[in-house]
Write an enzyme that holds these catalytic residues in place. Sequence first.
Site, PDB file in Angstrom:
ATOM      1  N   GLU A 122       0.858  -1.163   0.189  1.00 16.76           N
ATOM      2  CA  GLU A 122      -0.006   0.100   0.106  1.00 16.76           C
ATOM      3  C   GLU A 122       0.661   1.373   0.105  1.00 16.76           C
ATOM      4  OE1 GLU A 122      -3.961  -1.601   2.024  1.00 16.76           O
ATOM      5  OE2 GLU A 122      -2.486  -0.897   3.581  1.00 16.76           O
ATOM      6  N   CYS A 135       3.430   8.497   1.234  1.00 18.48           N
ATOM      7  CA  CYS A 135       3.955   7.625   2.387  1.00 18.48           C
ATOM      8  C   CYS A 135       4.158   6.126   1.548  1.00 18.48           C
ATOM      9  CB  CYS A 135       2.955   7.416   3.733  1.00 18.48           C
ATOM     10  SG  CYS A 135       3.218   6.181   4.697  1.00 18.48           S
ATOM     11  N   CYS A 142       6.586  -7.150   7.141  1.00 17.43           N
ATOM     12  CA  CYS A 142       7.566  -6.530   7.881  1.00 17.43           C
ATOM     13  C   CYS A 142       8.349  -7.788   8.760  1.00 17.43           C
ATOM     14  CB  CYS A 142       7.317  -5.667   8.754  1.00 17.43           C
ATOM     15  SG  CYS A 142       8.622  -4.698   9.615  1.00 17.43           S
ATOM     16  N   CYS A 146       6.194  -5.375  15.578  1.00 18.89           N
ATOM     17  CA  CYS A 146       6.041  -4.579  16.710  1.00 18.89           C
ATOM     18  C   CYS A 146       4.553  -4.907  17.118  1.00 18.89           C
ATOM     19  CB  CYS A 146       6.164  -3.024  16.187  1.00 18.89           C
ATOM     20  SG  CYS A 146       7.621  -2.418  16.002  1.00 18.89           S
ATOM     21  N   CYS A 149       1.421  -3.121  15.461  1.00 15.61           N
ATOM     22  CA  CYS A 149       1.341  -2.596  14.184  1.00 15.61           C
ATOM     23  C   CYS A 149       0.815  -3.702  13.175  1.00 15.61           C
ATOM     24  CB  CYS A 149       2.774  -2.436  13.688  1.00 15.61           C
ATOM     25  SG  CYS A 149       2.869  -2.018  11.822  1.00 15.61           S
ATOM     26  N   CYS A 370      -1.633   5.673   9.951  1.00 10.53           N
ATOM     27  CA  CYS A 370      -0.345   5.004  10.398  1.00 10.53           C
ATOM     28  C   CYS A 370      -0.694   3.627  10.995  1.00 10.53           C
ATOM     29  CB  CYS A 370       0.263   5.741  11.322  1.00 10.53           C
ATOM     30  SG  CYS A 370       1.127   7.178  11.020  1.00 10.53           S
TER      31      CYS A 370
HETATM   32  N1  SAH Z   1       9.519   0.071  10.344  1.00  9.04           N
HETATM   33  C1  SAH Z   1       9.420   1.522  10.236  1.00  9.04           C
HETATM   34  C2  SAH Z   1       8.602   2.230   9.267  1.00  9.04           C
HETATM   35  C3  SAH Z   1       7.163   2.199   9.513  1.00  9.04           C
HETATM   36  S1  SAH Z   1       6.545   3.779   9.977  1.00  9.04           S
HETATM   37  C4  SAH Z   1       9.384   2.299  11.572  1.00  9.04           C
HETATM   38  O1  SAH Z   1       8.999   1.505  12.586  1.00  9.04           O
HETATM   39  O2  SAH Z   1       9.507   3.219  11.868  1.00  9.04           O
HETATM   40  C5  SAH Z   1       5.098   3.491  10.464  1.00  9.04           C
HETATM   41  C6  SAH Z   1       4.909   4.450  11.608  1.00  9.04           C
HETATM   42  O3  SAH Z   1       3.353   4.258  12.313  1.00  9.04           O
HETATM   43  C7  SAH Z   1       5.668   3.837  12.994  1.00  9.04           C
HETATM   44  O4  SAH Z   1       6.331   4.898  13.997  1.00  9.04           O
HETATM   45  C8  SAH Z   1       4.957   2.862  13.552  1.00  9.04           C
HETATM   46  O5  SAH Z   1       5.441   2.382  14.654  1.00  9.04           O
HETATM   47  C9  SAH Z   1       3.652   3.588  13.690  1.00  9.04           C
HETATM   48  N2  SAH Z   1       2.473   2.501  13.914  1.00  9.04           N
HETATM   49  C10 SAH Z   1       2.576   1.183  13.616  1.00  9.04           C
HETATM   50  N3  SAH Z   1       1.529   0.837  13.772  1.00  9.04           N
HETATM   51  C11 SAH Z   1       0.504   1.782  14.315  1.00  9.04           C
HETATM   52  C12 SAH Z   1      -0.921   1.793  14.719  1.00  9.04           C
HETATM   53  N4  SAH Z   1      -1.543   0.883  14.850  1.00  9.04           N
HETATM   54  N5  SAH Z   1      -1.058   3.184  15.039  1.00  9.04           N
HETATM   55  C13 SAH Z   1      -0.314   4.192  15.153  1.00  9.04           C
HETATM   56  N6  SAH Z   1       1.007   4.073  14.723  1.00  9.04           N
HETATM   57  C14 SAH Z   1       1.423   2.919  14.118  1.00  9.04           C
END
Ligand code: SAH
Length: 396
Positions: A122, A135, A142, A146, A149, A370
Amino acid sequence: MSDLKNIEIEVGAPTSSDGTSVSGVSSNGVTTKTNLMGLDREAMEAYFASIGEKSFRASQVMKWIHQLGVSDFTQMTNLSKTLRANLTEDAHISVPEIISDNLSEDGTRKWLLQVPGKSAIEMVFIPEESRGTLCVSSQVGCTLNCSFCATGKQGYNRDLTTAEIIGQVWIAKHLLAEQYQTDKRIVSNVVMMGMGEPLMNFNHVVSAMRIMQDDFCFGLSKRRITLSTAGVVPKIDELKQACPVSLAVSLHAPNDDLRNVLVPLNRKYNIQMLLDACNRYVADSQRARITFEYVMLEGVNDELEHAHQLAALMKTVPGKVNLIPFNPFDGIEYKRSSNSRINRFRDILHHKGVIVTVRKTRGDDIDAACGQLAGDVMDKTRRAEKFRQSLVEKIQ
Ligand code: SAH
């Protein structure tokens, strides 16, 4: 949503070995031709040298591809007819196929793109008054997992090629020019914050970011490109040497015990190691600041003590904090902190002298916010299956 515009586009073209669609392929649907979409300046010059052409051809062809959006060699009128014919024989210019194209009520636009390996990724465009941010995804799924996520829960399939990464910018640029009916630059900023951990696909991401910066391509300054990482410490140092763009770090917790749970990569590179790498990254730049992303999870990382711990950490590194209200998705137990808790957290940081903003949630009516980017990953790990299994057990 009633006023959502859904544009469905047919998929079906054969694909090349580097993960893009192409016409004129061998019987098994795979081509060995070079995809010029994925070549940065150095690689493009090497390609032209390999076919006995001068290096200025690289600038000409990069301009045709990225500035003018031309993917058919026969239209490249400043190349000789012979060269055009040779390129048609030897190379192609291809990007991922669009599976769907959704426009949110707030103007956010999200595309689902098909990539080989029976998967989809996406990308999201977020228009604002003073800028337009794209974005971009870097991996199919991935590996980092986390705990909050959606991409992580999908598992991991593979890294994207350079052509698939820069192809996202190429597609967005040309479709947005149609949507907004202007030749003005609509994508003013790119954030590597889509699916995947960009520093785990280092070489392809760096090549793509070089193409974004090239004056014959997208001409974005390094300040307008932001790479977000969960904290792959050695690669942060390498990035500084290879392509020092703006850096965002997904911190999400102010102490190791909590961060080990939310961002498991912390068990390998803890907060101190990460902050040291951040300080090295901005060491010789007076103005550079790192953005620390902090997702607000109710009752998990949004207590007063967390705010005080975070403020203390921020005294040790030139940075600002971006609080991200958690975006929930199916099957996840975390909850978004209430606005009053988010504001309380923000105010504590502010009073301690930390620069802090709260991210406005955009595009959540089309799951474009995000952490909601899940694409469609043919998982090569057992993670997605385990997550599904845990949901089933919860329901029973
Ligand atoms: N792997 C990289 C790029 C992902 S960026 C990183 O971790 O930075 C996406 C951003 O959104 C990251 O800061 C991630 O932690 C955050 N994110 C992931 N899941 C989310 C969620 N459910 N709600 C809000 N932010 C989230």
